[in-house]
Design a protein around this motif. Structure first.
Motif, short mmCIF file in Angstrom:
data_model
loop_
_atom_site.label_atom_id
_atom_site.label_comp_id
_atom_site.label_asym_id
_atom_site.label_seq_id
_atom_site.Cartn_x
_atom_site.Cartn_y
_atom_site.Cartn_z
N TYR A 43 48.46 73.55 25.20
CA TYR A 43 48.39 73.63 23.75
C TYR A 43 49.52 72.80 23.17
O TYR A 43 50.66 72.88 23.61
CB TYR A 43 48.54 75.08 23.26
N GLY A 44 49.18 72.02 22.15
CA GLY A 44 50.19 71.29 21.40
C GLY A 44 49.95 71.49 19.93
O GLY A 44 48.82 71.34 19.45
N GLY A 45 50.99 71.88 19.21
CA GLY A 45 50.84 72.09 17.78
C GLY A 45 51.87 73.05 17.25
O GLY A 45 52.97 73.19 17.80
N GLU A 46 51.48 73.75 16.19
CA GLU A 46 52.39 74.66 15.50
C GLU A 46 52.35 76.05 16.14
O GLU A 46 51.29 76.52 16.57
CB GLU A 46 52.00 74.76 14.03
N PHE A 47 53.53 76.67 16.20
CA PHE A 47 53.68 78.03 16.72
C PHE A 47 54.31 78.92 15.66
O PHE A 47 55.13 78.47 14.87
CB PHE A 47 54.61 78.04 17.95
N LYS A 48 53.94 80.18 15.70
CA LYS A 48 54.59 81.20 14.89
C LYS A 48 54.65 82.47 15.73
O LYS A 48 53.61 82.92 16.25
CB LYS A 48 53.81 81.45 13.59
N ASN A 49 55.83 83.01 15.90
CA ASN A 49 56.02 84.21 16.72
C ASN A 49 55.46 84.03 18.14
O ASN A 49 54.89 84.95 18.72
CB ASN A 49 55.41 85.44 16.06
N GLY A 50 55.60 82.83 18.68
CA GLY A 50 55.18 82.56 20.05
C GLY A 50 53.70 82.33 20.25
O GLY A 50 53.23 82.20 21.38
N LYS A 51 52.94 82.28 19.15
CA LYS A 51 51.49 82.07 19.24
C LYS A 51 51.10 80.81 18.47
O LYS A 51 51.74 80.48 17.46
CB LYS A 51 50.73 83.24 18.62
N PRO A 52 50.05 80.12 18.90
CA PRO A 52 49.54 79.02 18.08
C PRO A 52 49.20 79.53 16.69
O PRO A 52 48.53 80.55 16.54
CB PRO A 52 48.29 78.57 18.83
N HIS A 53 49.70 78.83 15.68
CA HIS A 53 49.49 79.26 14.31
C HIS A 53 49.64 78.02 13.42
O HIS A 53 50.70 77.42 13.37
CB HIS A 53 50.52 80.32 13.92
N GLY A 54 48.55 77.63 12.77
CA GLY A 54 48.54 76.39 12.00
C GLY A 54 47.68 75.37 12.74
O GLY A 54 46.75 75.72 13.45
N GLN A 55 48.00 74.10 12.59
CA GLN A 55 47.23 73.02 13.21
C GLN A 55 47.65 72.85 14.68
O GLN A 55 48.83 72.89 14.99
CB GLN A 55 47.46 71.70 12.48
N GLY A 56 46.65 72.64 15.54
CA GLY A 56 46.96 72.40 16.94
C GLY A 56 45.76 71.95 17.74
O GLY A 56 44.63 71.92 17.25
N THR A 57 46.05 71.62 18.99
CA THR A 57 45.02 71.19 19.94
C THR A 57 45.21 71.95 21.24
O THR A 57 46.31 71.98 21.79
CB THR A 57 45.14 69.68 20.23
N TYR A 58 44.13 72.57 21.72
CA TYR A 58 44.16 73.23 23.03
C TYR A 58 43.17 72.49 23.92
O TYR A 58 41.98 72.45 23.63
CB TYR A 58 43.78 74.71 22.94
N THR A 59 43.70 71.90 24.99
CA THR A 59 42.86 71.20 25.95
C THR A 59 42.80 72.04 27.22
O THR A 59 43.82 72.30 27.86
CB THR A 59 43.43 69.80 26.26
N PHE A 60 41.60 72.49 27.55
CA PHE A 60 41.40 73.35 28.71
C PHE A 60 41.31 72.52 29.99
O PHE A 60 40.87 71.36 29.96
CB PHE A 60 40.10 74.15 28.55
N ALA A 61 41.67 73.12 31.10
CA ALA A 61 41.59 72.46 32.40
C ALA A 61 40.15 72.07 32.73
O ALA A 61 39.91 71.12 33.47
CB ALA A 61 42.16 73.37 33.49
N THR A 62 39.18 72.76 32.13
CA THR A 62 37.75 72.48 32.36
C THR A 62 37.28 71.20 31.68
O THR A 62 36.18 70.74 31.93
CB THR A 62 36.90 73.63 31.83
N GLY A 63 38.10 70.68 30.74
CA GLY A 63 37.71 69.50 29.97
C GLY A 63 37.29 69.84 28.55
O GLY A 63 37.14 68.96 27.71
N ASN A 64 37.08 71.13 28.25
CA ASN A 64 36.79 71.55 26.88
C ASN A 64 38.03 71.35 26.03
O ASN A 64 39.16 71.40 26.54
CB ASN A 64 36.40 73.03 26.83
N GLN A 65 37.82 71.14 24.72
CA GLN A 65 38.97 70.95 23.83
C GLN A 65 38.67 71.50 22.44
O GLN A 65 37.58 71.29 21.89
CB GLN A 65 39.32 69.48 23.72
N TYR A 66 39.66 72.21 21.88
CA TYR A 66 39.59 72.69 20.49
C TYR A 66 40.68 71.99 19.70
O TYR A 66 41.84 71.98 20.12
CB TYR A 66 39.78 74.20 20.41
N VAL A 67 40.30 71.42 18.56
CA VAL A 67 41.26 70.78 17.65
C VAL A 67 41.03 71.39 16.28
O VAL A 67 39.93 71.32 15.74
CB VAL A 67 41.04 69.24 17.57
N GLY A 68 42.07 72.03 15.75
CA GLY A 68 41.91 72.63 14.44
C GLY A 68 42.95 73.67 14.12
O GLY A 68 44.07 73.62 14.62
N GLU A 69 42.52 74.63 13.30
CA GLU A 69 43.43 75.65 12.80
C GLU A 69 43.42 76.89 13.70
O GLU A 69 42.37 77.30 14.20
CB GLU A 69 43.04 76.05 11.39
#
Length: 142
Positions: A43-69
């Motif tokens: 995961y790369g992006g914004e964190f709040k209290n140790g969790k993704p919060h705000g804009q970010g990108t999560y790239t899974f080892a499977t090749g799936n990817q989420y880009v957004g809020e």
């Protein structure tokens, strides 16, 4: 010690994804901008209290990817989820589910454009098959 506490905080507070790998966080993975490696992806992006919060990108080892809020470690708001097989959903998310207006494009060329509720096609929508045939109308629970 600070790096260890940062990694430990991310593990304890960020339960949406798999446990964090004990690797150095780049940036601020507690309250700020950072990049953190997890057992199932990065995961790369914004964190709040140790969790993704705000804009970010999560790239899974499977090749799936989420880009957004994100909100409190889950998909929430506008986002794009691209599957390794070529399918893609672009639209609104609520509590980790497709919810609101969105477009799901299948790798085979089929496409659904319309309303979603709890990960299901629900409300007004248009399904267009790759051959050009269309269904325009009301959907209920998928």
């Amino acid at each position: 010690m600070k790096k260890f506490l940062t990694a430990l905080t991310a593990i304890l507070l960020f339960s949406q994804f798999s446990e964090a790998v004990f690797a150095e966080c780049i940036g601020d993975c507690v309250n700020g901008q950072g990049k953190q490696t997890y057992a199932n992806g990065i995961y790369g992006g914004e964190f709040k209290n140790g969790k993704p919060h705000g804009q970010g990108t999560y790239t899974f080892a499977t090749g799936n990817q989420y880009v957004g809020e994100f909100r409190d470690g889950i998909y929430h708001g506008q986002g794009t989820f691209t599957f390794a097989n070529g399918d893609q959903y672009v639209g609104e998310w609520q509590d980790d589910k497709n919810h609101g207006q969105g477009t799901y494009t299948f790798a085979n060329g089929d496409q659904y454009v319309g309303e979603w509720k709890d990960d299901k096609q629900h409300g007004q929508g248009t399904y267009t098959w790759a051959n050009g045939d269309q269904y325009v109308g009301e959907y209920k629970d998928g």
